[in-house]
Design a protein around this motif. Structure first.
Motif, PDB file in Angstrom:
ATOM      1  N   ASP A 122       6.930 -19.487   2.108  1.00 44.06           N
ATOM      2  CA  ASP A 122       7.965 -18.975   1.207  1.00 44.06           C
ATOM      3  C   ASP A 122       8.731 -20.085   0.485  1.00 44.06           C
ATOM      4  O   ASP A 122       9.479 -19.802  -0.454  1.00 44.06           O
ATOM      5  CB  ASP A 122       8.940 -18.074   1.965  1.00 44.06           C
ATOM      6  CG  ASP A 122       9.731 -18.819   3.021  1.00 44.06           C
ATOM      7  OD1 ASP A 122       9.110 -19.516   3.846  1.00 44.06           O
ATOM      8  OD2 ASP A 122      10.971 -18.711   3.031  1.00 44.06           O
ATOM      9  N   LEU A 123       8.542 -21.336   0.880  1.00 45.83           N
ATOM     10  CA  LEU A 123       9.229 -22.446   0.227  1.00 45.83           C
ATOM     11  C   LEU A 123       8.274 -23.367  -0.546  1.00 45.83           C
ATOM     12  O   LEU A 123       8.710 -24.325  -1.177  1.00 45.83           O
ATOM     13  CB  LEU A 123       9.989 -23.286   1.264  1.00 45.83           C
ATOM     14  CG  LEU A 123      11.132 -22.598   2.004  1.00 45.83           C
ATOM     15  CD1 LEU A 123      11.774 -23.556   3.003  1.00 45.83           C
ATOM     16  CD2 LEU A 123      12.188 -22.069   1.034  1.00 45.83           C
ATOM     17  N   GLU A 124       6.993 -23.083  -0.515  1.00 44.09           N
ATOM     18  CA  GLU A 124       6.018 -23.933  -1.194  1.00 44.09           C
ATOM     19  C   GLU A 124       6.157 -23.812  -2.720  1.00 44.09           C
ATOM     20  O   GLU A 124       6.660 -22.815  -3.241  1.00 44.09           O
ATOM     21  CB  GLU A 124       4.599 -23.532  -0.788  1.00 44.09           C
ATOM     22  CG  GLU A 124       4.245 -23.926   0.648  1.00 44.09           C
ATOM     23  CD  GLU A 124       2.829 -23.497   1.016  1.00 44.09           C
ATOM     24  OE1 GLU A 124       2.262 -22.648   0.291  1.00 44.09           O
ATOM     25  OE2 GLU A 124       2.310 -23.994   2.028  1.00 44.09           O
ATOM     26  N   PHE A 125       5.685 -24.841  -3.418  1.00 47.27           N
ATOM     27  CA  PHE A 125       5.649 -24.810  -4.882  1.00 47.27           C
ATOM     28  C   PHE A 125       4.443 -25.607  -5.357  1.00 47.27           C
ATOM     29  O   PHE A 125       3.848 -26.378  -4.597  1.00 47.27           O
ATOM     30  CB  PHE A 125       6.940 -25.372  -5.493  1.00 47.27           C
ATOM     31  CG  PHE A 125       7.306 -26.756  -5.014  1.00 47.27           C
ATOM     32  CD1 PHE A 125       6.726 -27.887  -5.581  1.00 47.27           C
ATOM     33  CD2 PHE A 125       8.246 -26.933  -4.004  1.00 47.27           C
ATOM     34  CE1 PHE A 125       7.053 -29.161  -5.157  1.00 47.27           C
ATOM     35  CE2 PHE A 125       8.586 -28.206  -3.568  1.00 47.27           C
ATOM     36  CZ  PHE A 125       7.995 -29.330  -4.147  1.00 47.27           C
ATOM     37  N   ASP A 126       4.089 -25.415  -6.627  1.00 46.23           N
ATOM     38  CA  ASP A 126       2.929 -26.085  -7.208  1.00 46.23           C
ATOM     39  C   ASP A 126       3.369 -27.444  -7.742  1.00 46.23           C
ATOM     40  O   ASP A 126       3.842 -27.555  -8.881  1.00 46.23           O
ATOM     41  CB  ASP A 126       2.331 -25.226  -8.318  1.00 46.23           C
ATOM     42  CG  ASP A 126       0.979 -25.741  -8.790  1.00 46.23           C
ATOM     43  OD1 ASP A 126       0.734 -26.960  -8.675  1.00 46.23           O
ATOM     44  OD2 ASP A 126       0.171 -24.928  -9.287  1.00 46.23           O
ATOM     45  N   ALA A 127       3.198 -28.486  -6.935  1.00 47.31           N
ATOM     46  CA  ALA A 127       3.649 -29.816  -7.330  1.00 47.31           C
ATOM     47  C   ALA A 127       2.875 -30.347  -8.531  1.00 47.31           C
ATOM     48  O   ALA A 127       3.421 -31.100  -9.347  1.00 47.31           O
ATOM     49  CB  ALA A 127       3.517 -30.778  -6.150  1.00 47.31           C
ATOM     50  N   THR A 128       1.616 -29.958  -8.670  1.00 40.96           N
ATOM     51  CA  THR A 128       0.804 -30.421  -9.800  1.00 40.96           C
ATOM     52  C   THR A 128       1.413 -29.964 -11.124  1.00 40.96           C
ATOM     53  O   THR A 128       1.536 -30.739 -12.081  1.00 40.96           O
ATOM     54  CB  THR A 128      -0.638 -29.900  -9.671  1.00 40.96           C
ATOM     55  OG1 THR A 128      -1.203 -30.383  -8.448  1.00 40.96           O
ATOM     56  CG2 THR A 128      -1.482 -30.370 -10.843  1.00 40.96           C
ATOM     57  N   LYS A 129       1.802 -28.694 -11.184  1.00 38.16           N
ATOM     58  CA  LYS A 129       2.414 -28.177 -12.404  1.00 38.16           C
ATOM     59  C   LYS A 129       3.757 -28.839 -12.683  1.00 38.16           C
ATOM     60  O   LYS A 129       4.096 -29.131 -13.832  1.00 38.16           O
ATOM     61  CB  LYS A 129       2.593 -26.665 -12.295  1.00 38.16           C
ATOM     62  CG  LYS A 129       1.305 -25.873 -12.396  1.00 38.16           C
ATOM     63  CD  LYS A 129       1.588 -24.382 -12.393  1.00 38.16           C
ATOM     64  CE  LYS A 129       0.298 -23.573 -12.545  1.00 38.16           C
ATOM     65  NZ  LYS A 129       0.571 -22.104 -12.537  1.00 38.16           N
TER      66      LYS A 129
END
Length: 343
Positions: A122-129
């Motif tokens: 629930d806290l992850e995000f797309d670091a590449t973007k």
């Protein structure tokens, strides 16, 4: 007539009193400062685990606190705005800061990942973007946490459009703390006031560092910093006055009794941060004691645990770089004026 504390809160508070007795504080920290290698420190803290480097050890420490907050974040009757679950978002914010710094230096994601905490889904995000974002606005738009996003949009535009990373990182801290202060207002019970006092101190520590680091340290303009005021600490007018202070002495006069308990002994701006952290620790201890079997114990413990983590990371770095025990002990919270402020 006072309502009885629910049994689950009673059990939770009792459990945290037991955990508090095992925290690395006082004499325990004295003992750990005598350790001379990171390997020995890792064995002392996690005897059943194999940790091969200072980075591995520090990641394990941070992961341990996040996992503990996961277990504590279940709702209680006293936590009506879900303050406890929000504490986990701090780790998401810290990871976002790592990406911000990487983006500013064109650092590849593979090189950044060792410095990022593994987050729950629930806290992850797309670091590449995020690394590929063409502007600050585009970066903020890619953050999946809607509450953080709304808080960021509420900040004055002048704060969100400044060059460099300082304002972006400060905006993320602002978003986190603004929501923290809002949720703290939903806490009920006899220990509400000592809890709010500790939360106010955390907010005002942020305000003070905007002045000490932002204005006095980096020479940033007050008009670009005043929009980062967080409701829940000192008033916006008082924050503006703090930013308008002519020098460090004037800042001290306004901070004593509000953001620091004692006057600094030196003219080093870093000592103000030392004193502000000392005050936060004192207020966390007060909340823990006064809320003996309620939310005060729970929230006080989470702050004490965070201070422990900061101390252990400082300890790990000091051992890694060969700092002598006496000098290393002086850097830990509560710190003396001789300590180096870095949390």
């Amino acid at each position: 007539m006072m309502q009885p504390i629910p049994m689950e809160m009673n059990f939770l508070a009792a459990m945290l009193h037991g955990r508090r007795s095992r925290l690395a504080e006082a004499g325990r920290l004295d003992e750990l400062c005598l350790i001379r290698t990171v390997h020995e420190l890792a064995h002392a803290l996690y005897p059943d685990e194999s940790l091969s480097s200072a980075l591995d050890l520090q990641r394990r420490m941070v992961d341990g606190l996040l996992n503990e907050l996961d277990r504590l974040s279940g709702s209680t009757e006293e936590d009506r705005r879900a303050y406890l679950p929000w504490l986990r978002v701090r780790f998401q914010v810290e990871n976002l800061k790592v990406v911000i710094r990487g983006r500013s230096t064109n650092t590849a994601l593979d090189a950044l990942q060792p410095f990022m905490v593994p987050l729950p889904p629930d806290l992850e995000f797309d670091a590449t973007k995020l690394l590929a974002a063409k502007s600050t606005e585009a970066f903020f738009a890619q953050i999946p946490n809607r509450t953080v996003g709304k808080r960021l949009q509420a900040i004055d535009e002048v704060c969100r459009t400044q060059p460099g990373t300082f304002h972006i990182e400060a905006a993320l801290d602002h978003a986190y703390l603004a929501e923290l202060a809002f949720r703290a207002q939903g806490i009920v019970g006899e220990d509400r006031e000592p809890i709010l006092a500790a939360v106010r101190q955390e907010v005002d520590l942020f305000h003070l560092m905007l002045v000490v680091r932002g204005k006095l340290g980096y020479g940033l303009k007050p008009e670009t910093l005043v929009g980062l005021h967080v409701r829940g600490g000192l008033t916006r007018e008082r924050f503006a006055a703090l930013l308008a202070a002519a020098d460090l002495s004037a800042v001290v006069e306004m901070a004593v009794g509000r953001m620091i308990d004692a006057r600094p002994k030196t003219a080093d701006p870093a000592e103000l941060e030392i004193l502000s952290w000392n005050r936060l620790l004192r207020l966390a201890n007060k909340a823990f004691r006064q809320g003996h079997m309620g939310m005060g114990a729970v929230i006080g413990y989470t702050i004490l645990r965070r201070v422990e983590l900061a101390n252990l990371i400082t300890l790990c770095e000091g051992i890694r770089t060969g700092t002598v025990p006496g000098a290393l002990r002086a850097r830990l919270i509560p710190r003396t004026a001789a300590g180096v402020a870095h949390v």
